[in-house]
Design a protein around this motif. Structure first.
Motif, PDB file in Angstrom:
ATOM      1  N   UNK A 137     -35.854  -9.811  18.044  1.00 38.99           N
ATOM      2  CA  UNK A 137     -35.714  -9.754  16.594  1.00 38.99           C
ATOM      3  C   UNK A 137     -34.322 -10.675  16.402  1.00 38.99           C
TER       4      UNK A 137
ATOM      5  N   UNK B   1     -31.099 -11.513   9.829  1.00 32.89           N
ATOM      6  CA  UNK B   1     -30.258 -12.504   8.860  1.00 32.89           C
ATOM      7  C   UNK B   1     -29.191 -13.341   9.692  1.00 32.89           C
ATOM      8  N   UNK B   2     -28.227 -12.609  10.554  1.00 36.29           N
ATOM      9  CA  UNK B   2     -27.337 -13.451  11.101  1.00 36.29           C
ATOM     10  C   UNK B   2     -26.757 -12.808  12.472  1.00 36.29           C
TER      11      UNK B   2
ATOM     12  N   UNK C  77     -36.671 -11.834   6.233  1.00 41.47           N
ATOM     13  CA  UNK C  77     -36.472 -10.593   6.734  1.00 41.47           C
ATOM     14  C   UNK C  77     -36.051  -9.649   5.508  1.00 41.47           C
TER      15      UNK C  77
ATOM     16  N   UNK D  16     -39.185 -12.069  10.153  1.00 37.70           N
ATOM     17  CA  UNK D  16     -39.575 -13.344  10.608  1.00 37.70           C
ATOM     18  C   UNK D  16     -40.788 -13.819   9.926  1.00 37.70           C
TER      19      UNK D  16
ATOM     20  N   UNK E  34     -28.690  -1.485   9.837  1.00 38.62           N
ATOM     21  CA  UNK E  34     -28.219  -1.775  11.128  1.00 38.62           C
ATOM     22  C   UNK E  34     -28.945  -2.372  12.141  1.00 38.62           C
TER      23      UNK E  34
ATOM     24  N   UNK F  91     -32.121  -3.857  11.702  1.00 36.72           N
ATOM     25  CA  UNK F  91     -33.104  -4.797  11.545  1.00 36.72           C
ATOM     26  C   UNK F  91     -32.247  -5.974  10.849  1.00 36.72           C
ATOM     27  N   UNK F  92     -31.215  -5.832  10.272  1.00 33.83           N
ATOM     28  CA  UNK F  92     -30.202  -6.928   9.653  1.00 33.83           C
ATOM     29  C   UNK F  92     -30.885  -7.787   8.607  1.00 33.83           C
ATOM     30  N   UNK F  93     -31.576  -7.052   7.428  1.00 33.88           N
ATOM     31  CA  UNK F  93     -32.417  -7.832   6.580  1.00 33.88           C
ATOM     32  C   UNK F  93     -31.676  -8.892   5.729  1.00 33.88           C
ATOM     33  N   UNK F  94     -32.128  -9.469   4.879  1.00 34.80           N
ATOM     34  CA  UNK F  94     -31.721 -10.188   3.826  1.00 34.80           C
ATOM     35  C   UNK F  94     -31.514  -9.585   2.655  1.00 34.80           C
TER      36      UNK F  94
ATOM     37  N   UNK G  11     -22.701  -5.748   8.975  1.00 34.72           N
ATOM     38  CA  UNK G  11     -24.419  -5.481   8.809  1.00 34.72           C
ATOM     39  C   UNK G  11     -24.426  -5.775   7.193  1.00 34.72           C
TER      40      UNK G  11
ATOM     41  N   UNK H 132     -23.103  -8.016   5.403  1.00 32.43           N
ATOM     42  CA  UNK H 132     -22.736  -9.336   4.925  1.00 32.43           C
ATOM     43  C   UNK H 132     -23.910 -10.018   4.646  1.00 32.43           C
ATOM     44  N   UNK H 133     -23.898 -10.723   3.220  1.00 26.97           N
ATOM     45  CA  UNK H 133     -25.101 -11.496   2.791  1.00 26.97           C
ATOM     46  C   UNK H 133     -26.345 -10.642   2.542  1.00 26.97           C
ATOM     47  N   UNK H 134     -26.207  -9.345   2.549  1.00 25.33           N
ATOM     48  CA  UNK H 134     -27.400  -8.435   2.129  1.00 25.33           C
ATOM     49  C   UNK H 134     -27.369  -8.200   0.764  1.00 25.33           C
TER      50      UNK H 134
END
Lengths: 422, 422
Positions: A223, A226-227, B202, B219, B317, B319-322, B353, B355-357
Motif C-alpha cells: 500500500x 498519499x505520502x 486514494x 491506487x 491512519x 490508508x493515508x488517503x488524499x 496523517x 497532511x494534504x488530506x
C-alpha cells in the motif's frame, strides 16, 4: 540461441524473479510459474546460463523416475547490501544473489542519541570489505522506520533524525544505486517474496515491538498512500478512554498499551518497581514471568493482547486479507500472548470477514527486514531495463553500463560494532 | 480516415472514458487527458463521429479568441439501467450515454419483508418501456448491499436475501449484460468518475445511514479483498466497552452507536419514548431537534459523531488517503453532526496523517449509487473489446455482435411503484 531472436526484458525479469523466490525449478516449472511459453522460457534460460547468471544441475530422482534438470540463480552472480534501521541495533548484511546473508554487521543504537549517518556509511563499508564480492555488489536496499518527506529525507524519531538526506549521503560515498523502503513495507514484501504471503495478493503484517505498525499488501503491491505513511495503526485510539499516555502526547493509543516498552512499563507499575529500576526489565522477562504464573505479568499481557487483537480485527474487517502474519516481539510469545490476540480477533470480528483467512507467525525471524531490504534492491534492479541487463552477466565490461565501479576501499573501523562473515 | 489504419481498442476506450467523465473537451484537451498522440486521438475521434457515438460542435468564445471545436458523447448513442438495492426504497434509473438520468422508478421496501426478485425485474421493465430507448440499452448495473457468495449469489440482510441468484434471474429475462458492484464500491467509483474523487488515486467514502460502510479507492481502483467484503467498518468495536447491542449480536459496534436507526433509538431511550411510538421518529427529526437546542438530541449526535470521527481517524491512519468523502445521512447534517466528526478526526489523528488530506461532503446526492451503478455498466462495457465495439455505433446490425435484441415488451404494472420520466 537462434540468430535474430531478441530476448525480451520481461522474460529475463520473470525468470530471475521466480528463481529468487523459489529454488531448484525445472524448465517446465519455470514456464508454468512465469506463464512464459516454452520457446521464450528456453531463450531466457539459455541467455542467463551463457552469462553465468544461472546454474543448472541434474537432480537424481527416486528409482523409476527420470532424472530432471533444475535451474537456480548462481549465488555468486551478484551481491546486495541490506540495511535495517529499526530497533535497538542498526543491522547491515551482504546478501548473495539468492538472498542468503553471507556477512553481517550490527551497531547498537544509543538510547536517545541521534544516529550519526556516518555509522550507516561505516556499516555498509564493513559488510563490503571482501574485494571479490565488492566488485559484484549491485545495489543497496535500506529498510527505514518513520517516514520520508517530499524530498525523500528521513524523519525517524527513534533515530533522532529530522529530514536526514540519507540517500544523497550514501550516493556521494558509494557507487551503487540506493533504494529505500519503509520497515512495514520491507516486512510485508519479504513475506510476499520469501515467507507466509508467497502467492498471496492481500496480506497484513503486524509488527509489535518498540512501535506498532501494519504492513499492507493489497492486490499484490504494498500500500502506498498519499505520502508514504500508511499502516500507522500504532496511534489508533483503540481504547479511547484509556489513561495510558503515548509518546505522541495523546492517550488511548494502541502503542501506549501494547508496544513492548509499554508492556514493561505497565508491569513495572503494577509491581511498584521504581522508574530508575525499570531499565533492566525486558519484554521477554514479562513473557517469562507470565509463563511462571505471575498474575501481574498475565494481566498486562491480557490487556496488550486484547488491544492488538481488536486492532487486527478492525484491519481485517476493512481490508479482508487472505493472510495475517504476526511479527516483531510476538514471535517470542507464541505461547503466552498470541493466543490472547487470536481469541480477541475471533470474538470481535464478523465471521464472514474471517472466512478463508489464515493467521500465522512470521517464520522469517529477526532477519526479516534485512532480507526485505536486500530483496528490495534485487526487485528494483529488475524494474530498470538497463540495470536488469547489467545483472544478467558476470562480465565487468558489460556491467559498466551502469557504472558499477568499485569504490576506494576504506577499511578503518571508525566506529564500534560486530562483524560476522561466512 | 487513412486506409489501413486500425483503430486500437485502447484509443476508443480512452476517448469514451474521458468524455463520460468530462464534457465539452477540445481535441487538444482530449489528447492531453488521455495521453494519446495527435494522430491516434484524431483517428479515434473520426471513427466515433462517423458512427454517431460522438457529436462535435463549435463553441463561440469571448472576443479576440478563436472559435474552438468541442466534442461530447452523443447522449442518445446508448442507454444504461442503474439499480440501487440499498436503503428503504429500491431505485431504478435509465441513464443516457452521458450518464444523465432520463427515467426513474422507485419501490418502497417493506420493513422486515424479504424482497421478491420479481420486484427488481419489474422495476427494470418500468424504466425500459420507451421502445426507441429500449433498442439502445447496452447493459444493466446493480449496486447491492451485503455481499456475494463464491457463486455470485447475493446475501443481504436488509433485503431478506440469503444467496439470491439475482444475476442469473435477470439474465433469463433481459438480453443485456448484468454487472454487480457493492454499494460501497458504487459510491467511491461514482465519486472517482463524477465527484470529489476525480483525479484521485486514494480516497475513502463513508456511508452512514441504515448501515455504516467505507468505500475504499486505492491506487485508482476499488479495494477488492479476498472475497468482496472489504470496507466493513460498521462492526468495528469502536467503543469496545459500550453496552449498545448491535444487529450482529455483539456490543460496541460503530453501527450500534452511529447508524441512523441507532441514533433514533438512543434519542428515544433518552427521552423515554416507548418502543411502539419510535417508528415515527426519523434521523432528520433528531437533527432538527438538536438544531433547536434539544439537549438529548445534541448528546446523541455528540456520541455518534465522535464514534464516526474515531473510525475515520483509524481508516485515515491506516490508508493515508488524499480525500475522504462523507455521504449517506451525513449529507443532511452538515451543520449539526459533521462538525463533531471533523473535530474528532483532528483530535484523534497524528498530524502527519492529515497532511494534504481533504474531507468533503458528497455532492452527488441521493442518486450516487444509481449513477454509480449506471457508470459501472458503462465501464464494464468498455473493458470487453467486443462490447466496446458494439458501443461505438448506432447501427443495429453492427451491434448485433453482442446479441442486443430487444426483449418482448411487457408493460403490465404487476407491482406498485412510482415512475418519473423526462
Amino acid at each position: 540461441m537462434k540468430a535474430g531472436i531478441k530476448i525480451a526484458d520481461q522474460w529475463l525479469r520473470q525468470v530471475l524473479e521466480i528463481l529468487y523466490r523459489k529454488r531448484d525449478l525445472s524448465r517446465g516449472e519455470i514456464g508454468e510459474s512465469t506463464g512464459l511459453n516454452a520457446a521464450s522460457a528456453s531463450y531466457a534460460l539459455r541467455y542467463l546460463l551463457d552469462r553465468g547468471t544461472l546454474v543448472k544441475r541434474a537432480e537424481t530422482q527416486s528409482a523409476g523416475r527420470r532424472r530432471r534438470e533444475v535451474f537456480n540463480l548462481n549465488s555468486e552472480a551478484g551481491y546486495f547490501i541490506g540495511v535495517d534501521l529499526e530497533g535497538d541495533r542498526i543491522r547491515f548484511a551482504l546478501t548473495n544473489f539468492v538472498g542468503d546473508i553471507c556477512c553481517r554487521w550490527e551497531v547498537p543504537l544509543e538510547f536517545r542519541q541521534p544516529l550519526d549517518p556516518r555509522v550507516v556509511v561505516d556499516g555498509i563499508r564493513k559488510v563490503s570489505l571482501d574485494p571479490i564480492r565488492r566488485d559484484r555488489i549491485l545495489a543497496i536496499g535500506v529498510s527505514y522506520p518513520g517516514l520520508l518527506d517530499v524530498e525523500g529525507r528521513l524523519i525517524a524519531v527513534n533515530l533522532g533524525w529530522n529530514r536526514c538526506p540519507l540517500v544523497q549521503e550514501l550516493r556521494t560515498v558509494f557507487p551503487w544505486p540506493v533504494f529505500l523502503e519503509s520497515d512495514k513495507h520491507s516486512c510485508i514484501v519479504a513475506e510476499n517474496w520469501l515467507g507466509a504471503a508467497q502467492g498471496r495478493r492481500n496480506a497484513l503484517f503486524l509488527i509489535a515491538e518498540g512501535g506498532i505498525g501494519l504492513g499492507v499488501l493489497l492486490d499484490g503491491r504494498p500500500l502506498s498512500g498519499l505520502h508514504a505513511v500508511p499502516g500507522e495503526i500504532g496511534h489508533w485510539k483503540i481504547l479511547p478512554d484509556a489513561p495510558d499516555l503515548c509518546n505522541c502526547g495523546a492517550t488511548g493509543c494502541l502503542e501506549a498499551i501494547a508496544s513492548s516498552p509499554n508492556v514493561v512499563r505497565q508491569y513495572a507499575e503494577l509491581c511498584g518497581v521504581p522508574k530508575e529500576e525499570r531499565a533492566g526489565i525486558r519484554v521477554v522477562d514479562v513473557f517469562e514471568r507470565a509463563r511462571q504464573g505471575d498474575a501481574a505479568a498475565a494481566a498486562v499481557l491480557q490487556r496488550a493482547g486484547r488491544a492488538l487483537g481488536l486492532a487486527l480485527s478492525h484491519a481485517i474487517a476493512l481490508l479482508n486479507p487472505e493472510v495475517v502474519i504476526l511479527g516483531g516481539d510476538l514471535i517470542g510469545a507464541e505461547d503466552i500472548l498470541v493466543p490472547i490476540v487470536l481469541s480477541e480477533i475471533r470474538q470481535r470480528t464478523l465471521p464472514v470477514s474471517l472466512e478463508g483467512l489464515k493467521i500465522v507467525i512470521s517464520s522469517l525471524g529477526l532477519d526479516i527486514r534485512l532480507k526485505g531490504a536486500a530483496s528490495l534492491a534485487f526487485r528494483k534492479m529488475l524494474e530498470d531495463p538497463l540495470r536488469l541487463r547489467s545483472m544478467c552477466t558476470l562480465d565487468p565490461a558489460e556491467r559498466s553500463a551502469t557504472a558499477l565501479q568499485s569504490p576506494r576501499p576504506d577499511s578503518e573501523a571508525a566506529l564500534p560494532g560486530e562483524l560476522v562473515c561466512s
